[in-house]
Design a protein around this motif. Structure first.
Motif, PDB file in Angstrom:
ATOM      1  N   GLU A 281      62.974  50.584  20.359  1.00  0.00           N
ATOM      2  CA  GLU A 281      62.204  51.554  19.570  1.00  0.00           C
ATOM      3  C   GLU A 281      62.916  51.946  18.283  1.00  0.00           C
ATOM      4  O   GLU A 281      62.270  52.122  17.242  1.00  0.00           O
ATOM      5  N   GLN A 282      64.245  52.072  18.336  1.00  0.00           N
ATOM      6  CA  GLN A 282      64.983  52.443  17.135  1.00  0.00           C
ATOM      7  C   GLN A 282      64.894  51.343  16.079  1.00  0.00           C
ATOM      8  O   GLN A 282      64.785  51.616  14.884  1.00  0.00           O
ATOM      9  N   GLU A 283      64.926  50.105  16.543  1.00  0.00           N
ATOM     10  CA  GLU A 283      64.783  48.962  15.629  1.00  0.00           C
ATOM     11  C   GLU A 283      63.414  49.021  14.936  1.00  0.00           C
ATOM     12  O   GLU A 283      63.291  48.778  13.739  1.00  0.00           O
ATOM     13  N   MET A 284      62.392  49.340  15.708  1.00  0.00           N
ATOM     14  CA  MET A 284      61.035  49.471  15.161  1.00  0.00           C
ATOM     15  C   MET A 284      60.992  50.578  14.110  1.00  0.00           C
ATOM     16  O   MET A 284      60.445  50.391  13.013  1.00  0.00           O
ATOM     17  N   LYS A 285      61.576  51.724  14.445  1.00  0.00           N
ATOM     18  CA  LYS A 285      61.565  52.849  13.507  1.00  0.00           C
ATOM     19  C   LYS A 285      62.317  52.510  12.225  1.00  0.00           C
ATOM     20  O   LYS A 285      61.889  52.882  11.125  1.00  0.00           O
ATOM     21  N   ASN A 286      63.428  51.801  12.351  1.00  0.00           N
ATOM     22  CA  ASN A 286      64.194  51.379  11.169  1.00  0.00           C
ATOM     23  C   ASN A 286      63.378  50.443  10.291  1.00  0.00           C
ATOM     24  O   ASN A 286      63.401  50.544   9.059  1.00  0.00           O
ATOM     25  N   PHE A 287      62.649  49.523  10.914  1.00  0.00           N
ATOM     26  CA  PHE A 287      61.817  48.580  10.176  1.00  0.00           C
ATOM     27  C   PHE A 287      60.735  49.318   9.383  1.00  0.00           C
ATOM     28  O   PHE A 287      60.514  49.041   8.196  1.00  0.00           O
ATOM     29  N   LEU A 288      60.088  50.299  10.020  1.00  0.00           N
ATOM     30  CA  LEU A 288      59.004  51.024   9.357  1.00  0.00           C
ATOM     31  C   LEU A 288      59.523  52.048   8.356  1.00  0.00           C
ATOM     32  O   LEU A 288      58.803  52.444   7.444  1.00  0.00           O
ATOM     33  N   ALA A 289      60.768  52.459   8.508  1.00  0.00           N
ATOM     34  CA  ALA A 289      61.352  53.416   7.567  1.00  0.00           C
ATOM     35  C   ALA A 289      61.948  52.736   6.343  1.00  0.00           C
ATOM     36  O   ALA A 289      62.006  53.326   5.257  1.00  0.00           O
ATOM     37  N   ASN A 290      62.364  51.470   6.503  1.00  0.00           N
ATOM     38  CA  ASN A 290      63.123  50.810   5.436  1.00  0.00           C
ATOM     39  C   ASN A 290      62.481  49.555   4.857  1.00  0.00           C
ATOM     40  O   ASN A 290      62.863  49.116   3.781  1.00  0.00           O
TER      41      ASN A 290
ATOM     42  N   ASP B  61      39.634  64.461   4.540  1.00  0.00           N
ATOM     43  CA  ASP B  61      40.517  63.309   4.638  1.00  0.00           C
ATOM     44  C   ASP B  61      40.135  62.578   5.932  1.00  0.00           C
ATOM     45  O   ASP B  61      39.514  63.170   6.818  1.00  0.00           O
ATOM     46  N   LEU B  62      40.532  61.308   6.072  1.00  0.00           N
ATOM     47  CA  LEU B  62      40.167  60.547   7.275  1.00  0.00           C
ATOM     48  C   LEU B  62      41.353  60.327   8.214  1.00  0.00           C
ATOM     49  O   LEU B  62      41.335  60.738   9.368  1.00  0.00           O
ATOM     50  N   GLY B  63      42.406  59.653   7.730  1.00  0.00           N
ATOM     51  CA  GLY B  63      43.543  59.334   8.584  1.00  0.00           C
ATOM     52  C   GLY B  63      44.261  60.581   9.054  1.00  0.00           C
ATOM     53  O   GLY B  63      44.558  61.481   8.260  1.00  0.00           O
ATOM     54  N   ALA B  64      44.510  60.666  10.370  1.00  0.00           N
ATOM     55  CA  ALA B  64      45.193  61.789  11.030  1.00  0.00           C
ATOM     56  C   ALA B  64      44.334  63.050  11.093  1.00  0.00           C
ATOM     57  O   ALA B  64      44.771  64.068  11.619  1.00  0.00           O
ATOM     58  N   VAL B  65      43.115  62.991  10.573  1.00  0.00           N
ATOM     59  CA  VAL B  65      42.160  64.097  10.698  1.00  0.00           C
ATOM     60  C   VAL B  65      40.995  63.669  11.592  1.00  0.00           C
ATOM     61  O   VAL B  65      40.658  64.330  12.567  1.00  0.00           O
ATOM     62  N   LEU B  66      40.400  62.533  11.266  1.00  0.00           N
ATOM     63  CA  LEU B  66      39.294  61.989  12.062  1.00  0.00           C
ATOM     64  C   LEU B  66      39.660  60.686  12.757  1.00  0.00           C
ATOM     65  O   LEU B  66      39.092  60.354  13.801  1.00  0.00           O
ATOM     66  N   ILE B  67      40.604  59.947  12.170  1.00  0.00           N
ATOM     67  CA  ILE B  67      40.955  58.623  12.691  1.00  0.00           C
ATOM     68  C   ILE B  67      42.453  58.562  12.978  1.00  0.00           C
ATOM     69  O   ILE B  67      43.274  58.935  12.142  1.00  0.00           O
ATOM     70  N   ASP B  68      42.777  58.064  14.176  1.00  0.00           N
ATOM     71  CA  ASP B  68      44.173  57.924  14.579  1.00  0.00           C
ATOM     72  C   ASP B  68      44.658  56.535  14.166  1.00  0.00           C
ATOM     73  O   ASP B  68      44.367  55.543  14.840  1.00  0.00           O
ATOM     74  N   TRP B  69      45.365  56.486  13.042  1.00  0.00           N
ATOM     75  CA  TRP B  69      45.958  55.236  12.550  1.00  0.00           C
ATOM     76  C   TRP B  69      47.478  55.378  12.623  1.00  0.00           C
ATOM     77  O   TRP B  69      48.036  56.345  12.105  1.00  0.00           O
ATOM     78  N   ASN B  70      48.129  54.424  13.294  1.00  0.00           N
ATOM     79  CA  ASN B  70      49.572  54.534  13.456  1.00  0.00           C
ATOM     80  C   ASN B  70      50.183  53.140  13.606  1.00  0.00           C
ATOM     81  O   ASN B  70      49.867  52.432  14.567  1.00  0.00           O
ATOM     82  N   PRO B  71      51.070  52.736  12.688  1.00  0.00           N
ATOM     83  CA  PRO B  71      51.716  51.419  12.797  1.00  0.00           C
ATOM     84  C   PRO B  71      52.500  51.237  14.094  1.00  0.00           C
ATOM     85  O   PRO B  71      52.709  50.107  14.531  1.00  0.00           O
ATOM     86  N   HIS B  72      52.901  52.338  14.718  1.00  0.00           N
ATOM     87  CA  HIS B  72      53.658  52.225  15.971  1.00  0.00           C
ATOM     88  C   HIS B  72      52.848  51.508  17.042  1.00  0.00           C
ATOM     89  O   HIS B  72      53.422  50.825  17.896  1.00  0.00           O
ATOM     90  N   TYR B  73      51.514  51.672  17.027  1.00  0.00           N
ATOM     91  CA  TYR B  73      50.688  51.018  18.038  1.00  0.00           C
ATOM     92  C   TYR B  73      50.891  49.507  18.018  1.00  0.00           C
ATOM     93  O   TYR B  73      50.956  48.865  19.065  1.00  0.00           O
ATOM     94  N   LEU B  74      50.971  48.944  16.834  1.00  0.00           N
ATOM     95  CA  LEU B  74      51.220  47.507  16.697  1.00  0.00           C
ATOM     96  C   LEU B  74      52.674  47.159  16.979  1.00  0.00           C
ATOM     97  O   LEU B  74      52.963  46.283  17.797  1.00  0.00           O
TER      98      LEU B  74
END
Length: 201
Positions: free
Chosen positions: A29-38, A8-21
């Motif tokens: 931060e909680q608002e961000m987490k709510n947006f990405l969760a919902n 697999d690539l993501g989270a094994v070889l490549i660090d991809w995370n929407p939080h960075y953006l």
């Protein structure tokens, strides 16, 4: 006797995370987490990984949540900002496996066909693979058994001689159901230990 290793690539070889953006977009931060969760949820993103166009995926959410239009459009409009560094420990293991000359190396990844070329340009180690099967291109994704079978068939892999490595336990279980030996990835140190114990390194 293992002669084929599938990563697999993501989270094994490549660090991809929407939080960075989205840490650069949201002050809270909680608002961000709510947006990405919902709103821009993992399930929604996986539909693009399964072949839905970025445009269609974006339009669906904008129609549902017009008040969040700018932040929704940022998901793919600024997608490159979600890419982090490679996981250097795992890349080094990949290099050692490659340099040994003992294995065919493949990648099986849930990734949008439209964004994967960006990763190919950014991470030179992706060229080390003998083949990469991208879900968005094939319009199917892990954990569908057909997706694993596609790679096996395309490259003539003997299922009894293959090992599959993924951080997502759902995908590991699906590979085992197909009949592929697996390692559930948690860290490069753990992967090195398991590969060594199996006399693959």
């Amino acid at each position: 006797m293992i002669n084929t290793i599938i990563f697999d690539l993501g989270a094994v070889l490549i660090d991809w995370n929407p939080h960075y953006l989205y840490k650069t977009i949201f002050d809270d931060e909680q608002e961000m987490k709510n947006f990405l969760a919902n709103i821009c949820t993992p399930d929604w993103n996986e539909e693009q990984d399964a072949g839905r166009s970025l445009q269609d995926g974006t339009d669906i959410l904008v129609a549902q949540f017009p008040e969040h239009e700018a932040n929704i459009r940022a998901f793919y409009g600024r997608w490159q900002e979600m890419l982090g560094e490679p996981f250097h420990g795992t890349v080094e293991l990949l290099r050692r496996l490659k340099d040994s000359g003992k294995y065919k190396l493949y990648a099986l990844t849930n990734w949008s066909a439209e964004t994967f070329p960006v990763a190919m340009q950014r991470y030179d180690f992706l060229s080390w693979f003998d083949g990469i099967v991208v879900s968005g291109t094939e319009k199917m994704r892990k954990p569908a058994s057909e997706f694993y079978q596609l790679l096996l068939n395309r490259y003539g892999v003997n299922i009894n001689e293959a090992l599959f490595i993924d951080d997502n336990y759902r995908n590991v279980l699906a590979a085992e159901k197909v009949g592929i030996k697996t390692i559930h990835f948690t860290s490069s140190e753990q992967l090195e230990k398991e590969l060594t114990e199996q006399n693959l390194l």
